[in-house]
Design a protein around this motif. Sequence first.
Motif, PDB file in Angstrom:
ATOM      1  N   ILE A   7      45.372  46.939  61.902  1.00  0.00           N
ATOM      2  CA  ILE A   7      44.945  47.430  60.598  1.00  0.00           C
ATOM      3  C   ILE A   7      43.932  48.555  60.813  1.00  0.00           C
ATOM      4  O   ILE A   7      42.870  48.347  61.402  1.00  0.00           O
ATOM      5  N   ARG A   8      44.258  49.741  60.359  1.00  0.00           N
ATOM      6  CA  ARG A   8      43.366  50.887  60.519  1.00  0.00           C
ATOM      7  C   ARG A   8      42.261  50.835  59.474  1.00  0.00           C
ATOM      8  O   ARG A   8      42.423  50.230  58.409  1.00  0.00           O
ATOM      9  N   PRO A   9      41.132  51.472  59.758  1.00  0.00           N
ATOM     10  CA  PRO A   9      40.015  51.434  58.794  1.00  0.00           C
ATOM     11  C   PRO A   9      40.393  51.897  57.396  1.00  0.00           C
ATOM     12  O   PRO A   9      39.900  51.357  56.402  1.00  0.00           O
ATOM     13  N   ASN A  10      41.296  52.891  57.315  1.00  0.00           N
ATOM     14  CA  ASN A  10      41.672  53.390  55.991  1.00  0.00           C
ATOM     15  C   ASN A  10      42.692  52.491  55.294  1.00  0.00           C
ATOM     16  O   ASN A  10      43.088  52.770  54.162  1.00  0.00           O
ATOM     17  N   GLU A  11      43.118  51.405  55.968  1.00  0.00           N
ATOM     18  CA  GLU A  11      44.082  50.484  55.376  1.00  0.00           C
ATOM     19  C   GLU A  11      43.453  49.167  54.934  1.00  0.00           C
ATOM     20  O   GLU A  11      44.139  48.302  54.389  1.00  0.00           O
ATOM     21  N   VAL A  12      42.152  48.990  55.198  1.00  0.00           N
ATOM     22  CA  VAL A  12      41.496  47.713  54.896  1.00  0.00           C
ATOM     23  C   VAL A  12      41.576  47.397  53.407  1.00  0.00           C
ATOM     24  O   VAL A  12      41.866  46.262  53.001  1.00  0.00           O
ATOM     25  N   ASP A  13      41.351  48.390  52.561  1.00  0.00           N
ATOM     26  CA  ASP A  13      41.353  48.145  51.114  1.00  0.00           C
ATOM     27  C   ASP A  13      42.718  47.722  50.592  1.00  0.00           C
ATOM     28  O   ASP A  13      42.805  47.070  49.537  1.00  0.00           O
ATOM     29  N   ALA A  14      43.784  48.063  51.306  1.00  0.00           N
ATOM     30  CA  ALA A  14      45.123  47.664  50.878  1.00  0.00           C
ATOM     31  C   ALA A  14      45.401  46.200  51.213  1.00  0.00           C
ATOM     32  O   ALA A  14      46.321  45.600  50.647  1.00  0.00           O
ATOM     33  N   VAL A  15      44.612  45.623  52.129  1.00  0.00           N
ATOM     34  CA  VAL A  15      44.833  44.244  52.574  1.00  0.00           C
ATOM     35  C   VAL A  15      43.783  43.300  52.006  1.00  0.00           C
ATOM     36  O   VAL A  15      44.090  42.185  51.598  1.00  0.00           O
ATOM     37  N   ILE A  16      42.525  43.753  51.964  1.00  0.00           N
ATOM     38  CA  ILE A  16      41.401  42.893  51.582  1.00  0.00           C
ATOM     39  C   ILE A  16      40.659  43.524  50.408  1.00  0.00           C
ATOM     40  O   ILE A  16      40.422  44.730  50.373  1.00  0.00           O
ATOM     41  N   SER A  17      40.285  42.684  49.469  1.00  0.00           N
ATOM     42  CA  SER A  17      39.505  43.126  48.317  1.00  0.00           C
ATOM     43  C   SER A  17      38.249  42.275  48.197  1.00  0.00           C
ATOM     44  O   SER A  17      38.265  41.083  48.517  1.00  0.00           O
ATOM     45  N   ALA A  18      37.168  42.904  47.749  1.00  0.00           N
ATOM     46  CA  ALA A  18      35.927  42.176  47.457  1.00  0.00           C
ATOM     47  C   ALA A  18      35.462  42.532  46.050  1.00  0.00           C
ATOM     48  O   ALA A  18      34.264  42.681  45.796  1.00  0.00           O
ATOM     49  N   GLU A  19      36.429  42.661  45.158  1.00  0.00           N
ATOM     50  CA  GLU A  19      36.126  43.067  43.797  1.00  0.00           C
ATOM     51  C   GLU A  19      36.822  42.147  42.796  1.00  0.00           C
ATOM     52  O   GLU A  19      37.855  41.541  43.093  1.00  0.00           O
ATOM     53  N   ILE A  20      36.250  42.078  41.606  1.00  0.00           N
ATOM     54  CA  ILE A  20      36.858  41.311  40.520  1.00  0.00           C
ATOM     55  C   ILE A  20      38.063  42.096  40.000  1.00  0.00           C
ATOM     56  O   ILE A  20      37.933  43.266  39.636  1.00  0.00           O
ATOM     57  N   PRO A  21      39.260  41.484  39.977  1.00  0.00           N
ATOM     58  CA  PRO A  21      40.440  42.223  39.509  1.00  0.00           C
ATOM     59  C   PRO A  21      40.394  42.461  38.006  1.00  0.00           C
ATOM     60  O   PRO A  21      39.702  41.761  37.264  1.00  0.00           O
ATOM     61  N   ASN A  22      41.136  43.442  37.598  1.00  0.00           N
ATOM     62  CA  ASN A  22      41.219  43.789  36.176  1.00  0.00           C
ATOM     63  C   ASN A  22      42.032  42.722  35.440  1.00  0.00           C
ATOM     64  O   ASN A  22      43.198  42.495  35.747  1.00  0.00           O
ATOM     65  N   VAL A  23      41.427  42.077  34.464  1.00  0.00           N
ATOM     66  CA  VAL A  23      42.105  40.998  33.752  1.00  0.00           C
ATOM     67  C   VAL A  23      43.291  41.514  32.945  1.00  0.00           C
ATOM     68  O   VAL A  23      44.256  40.777  32.700  1.00  0.00           O
ATOM     69  N   GLN A  24      43.260  42.770  32.543  1.00  0.00           N
ATOM     70  CA  GLN A  24      44.367  43.330  31.790  1.00  0.00           C
ATOM     71  C   GLN A  24      45.571  43.620  32.680  1.00  0.00           C
ATOM     72  O   GLN A  24      46.714  43.484  32.264  1.00  0.00           O
ATOM     73  N   VAL A  25      45.312  44.008  33.925  1.00  0.00           N
ATOM     74  CA  VAL A  25      46.390  44.361  34.853  1.00  0.00           C
ATOM     75  C   VAL A  25      47.005  43.124  35.485  1.00  0.00           C
ATOM     76  O   VAL A  25      48.228  42.998  35.594  1.00  0.00           O
ATOM     77  N   ASP A  26      46.165  42.165  35.936  1.00  0.00           N
ATOM     78  CA  ASP A  26      46.673  40.979  36.631  1.00  0.00           C
ATOM     79  C   ASP A  26      45.845  39.762  36.207  1.00  0.00           C
ATOM     80  O   ASP A  26      44.929  39.337  36.921  1.00  0.00           O
ATOM     81  N   PRO A  27      46.144  39.182  35.057  1.00  0.00           N
ATOM     82  CA  PRO A  27      45.350  38.038  34.575  1.00  0.00           C
ATOM     83  C   PRO A  27      45.432  36.819  35.489  1.00  0.00           C
ATOM     84  O   PRO A  27      44.470  36.055  35.601  1.00  0.00           O
ATOM     85  N   GLY A  28      46.582  36.611  36.160  1.00  0.00           N
ATOM     86  CA  GLY A  28      46.717  35.470  37.064  1.00  0.00           C
ATOM     87  C   GLY A  28      45.775  35.570  38.246  1.00  0.00           C
ATOM     88  O   GLY A  28      45.088  34.608  38.608  1.00  0.00           O
ATOM     89  N   LEU A  29      45.731  36.722  38.892  1.00  0.00           N
ATOM     90  CA  LEU A  29      44.817  36.930  40.023  1.00  0.00           C
ATOM     91  C   LEU A  29      43.372  36.858  39.559  1.00  0.00           C
ATOM     92  O   LEU A  29      42.514  36.295  40.258  1.00  0.00           O
ATOM     93  N   HIS A  30      43.086  37.413  38.386  1.00  0.00           N
ATOM     94  CA  HIS A  30      41.725  37.369  37.848  1.00  0.00           C
ATOM     95  C   HIS A  30      41.255  35.922  37.689  1.00  0.00           C
ATOM     96  O   HIS A  30      40.123  35.573  38.061  1.00  0.00           O
ATOM     97  N   GLU A  31      42.108  35.056  37.201  1.00  0.00           N
ATOM     98  CA  GLU A  31      41.742  33.652  37.018  1.00  0.00           C
ATOM     99  C   GLU A  31      41.457  32.968  38.348  1.00  0.00           C
ATOM    100  O   GLU A  31      40.487  32.210  38.490  1.00  0.00           O
ATOM    101  N   VAL A  32      42.298  33.233  39.365  1.00  0.00           N
ATOM    102  CA  VAL A  32      42.109  32.617  40.683  1.00  0.00           C
ATOM    103  C   VAL A  32      40.799  33.085  41.302  1.00  0.00           C
ATOM    104  O   VAL A  32      40.032  32.279  41.863  1.00  0.00           O
ATOM    105  N   VAL A  33      40.507  34.377  41.233  1.00  0.00           N
ATOM    106  CA  VAL A  33      39.288  34.920  41.843  1.00  0.00           C
ATOM    107  C   VAL A  33      38.049  34.365  41.148  1.00  0.00           C
ATOM    108  O   VAL A  33      37.082  33.970  41.805  1.00  0.00           O
ATOM    109  N   ILE A  34      38.065  34.299  39.838  1.00  0.00           N
ATOM    110  CA  ILE A  34      36.903  33.797  39.102  1.00  0.00           C
ATOM    111  C   ILE A  34      36.648  32.326  39.431  1.00  0.00           C
ATOM    112  O   ILE A  34      35.500  31.879  39.542  1.00  0.00           O
ATOM    113  N   LYS A  35      37.700  31.550  39.602  1.00  0.00           N
ATOM    114  CA  LYS A  35      37.540  30.117  39.877  1.00  0.00           C
ATOM    115  C   LYS A  35      37.179  29.828  41.326  1.00  0.00           C
ATOM    116  O   LYS A  35      36.476  28.849  41.610  1.00  0.00           O
TER     117      LYS A  35
END
Length: 571
Positions: free
Chosen positions: A157-185
């Motif tokens: 994994i190259r340094p410029n590819e890390v963001d495509a694999v790993i996230s440390a942010e709250i997802p947008n509830v409008q774009v992906d409500p399922g992922l948002h629920e999992v991350v919040i919980k």
Amino acid sequence: MYVKIETERLTFIRLNQTKLRSEEYIHLRDAINTDGNAQNVGRMTILPATYIGSPRHMHEYAQDAMSYVRHYGTADLFITFTCNPQWIEIKQELFPGQSPIDRHDITARVFRQKLKSLMNFIVKHVFGETRCWMYSVELQKRGLPHAHILIWLVEKIRPNEVDAVISAEIPNVQVDPGLHEVVIKNMIHGPCGTLNQNSPCMMDGKCSKRYPWTLISETITGNDGYPLYRRRSTADNGKSTIVKLNQQDIEIDNRWIVPYSPILSKTFKAHINVESCHSVKSIKYICKYVTKGSDMAVIGIGAENSNDEVTQYQMGRYVSSNEAVWRIFSFPIHERHPSVVHLAVHLENGQRVYFTAQNAVQRAAQPPSTTLTSFFETCQNDDFAQTLLYSEMPIYYTDAIRRIYSVHPSNDECFYLRLLLVNVRGPTSFQQLRTVDGELCGSYREACQRLQLLENDAHWDQTLNDAVISSHAHQIRTLFSIIISTCFPSNPIDLWMKYKDYMCDDILYQIRNRMGNPNIQISEEIYNEALISIEDMCLIMSNKLLIQLGLTAPNRPMHDAFNQELHRERL
């Protein structure tokens, strides 16, 4: 129940130590030839590495993990997968009125299946083709079972590819409500710090996990081998959410998010911390952490026999309900791919022999073969094998990774034997290994000298280079002290300059913890602390100061001033 099972197994090991004994073959043969009596021969067999969960077993796995690092470099991903008691597979099996904490058997079975599914999911090229992997299941005295997983990928994994694999942010509830629920919980840390001083992660008034992290707009590489992941502020298009803490609504932003993989979190709906690791420093501590062993509940109790490893293992052994169920079901606590072949290093007739009083004479007459003696036999009968080094044999004859056992320089002849094995191709016997230009040398050291393997400090450089991959800083300092005290390298300053950062890792780590500042960098004061530690060991070993051994003398007044400054800043 499991405590009774384990006690029976350990009792068997303790009671059968006089029946199953080990001895160096040459000593057993000489004893049998002298008086024919096998009753008084043998070394007590202590808690062996074959006993799952023993300290020797965990150490073997830690060293095997570092074998992957030697062959494939640092791992790409470090994943912590925690059981989720709210999984539907668990809840639907509960009787009315039960909670998951009442049914550790169901929790264990479901987590085992989920873990197998996760590993299959990862290996099936979710992050790309997988080269190798290993995991360890940890069952602490509190909390849920979880697995620590290391993944090596064919394409790094190259340094410029890390963001495509790993996230440390709250997802947008409008774009992906399922992922948002999992991350919040599942993926919010704490909150802790000023928001909650009673959080379990708090130590000396600060979060031991370094939360909350700093908000940054781009992922960058940190000082400890881990990236500092992108955590955008709300002003920079980052998201926030409201959580309840002590019956109060608190706004949480990206500073409190545990790094995760969106695809894994959304698929398994659990706490799955995913970290990208790029340095040997980080992977070395991870491998040690992954195989650190069981929780201990009691420390500092002296046994009558300090050499009784069975008693030492039992003293302070804490078995939680989760671990008891897991072990009763015989679920593995470690798995890995590919396997690791251990290559023995021993002098002629110096292999370890396991025997009983009944078969001691037979063992003395026909000792079992080892990987080293088998290598010699293969070289005698196979022309292709004669072109290979000892460490190269498993690559062509098995589907496993090889690991040659390390040898301490103080065991000089065996150390030089190992040096020959990693440099001489296709030896057919111990004698042939000592033969240079048709002349049999009197020792393995002499053979190394005749082959010009000792003309410079290359062999000590290689010894330290091997150590920095698999050993911790205090072990590297001890090895370095032995080398300069007893082996007299021609240029010890060059060795110090090349490896001094590795010898200071633990000192830097301790100072960061004492100061509560993870951003402290290595300095001359820290190098000086390492030199003082090395000089103290050299004084014990050879009664010589570093300046007498070709190194710069440490500044001991600087050490006193440095400790005073640390104490002042802590206050």
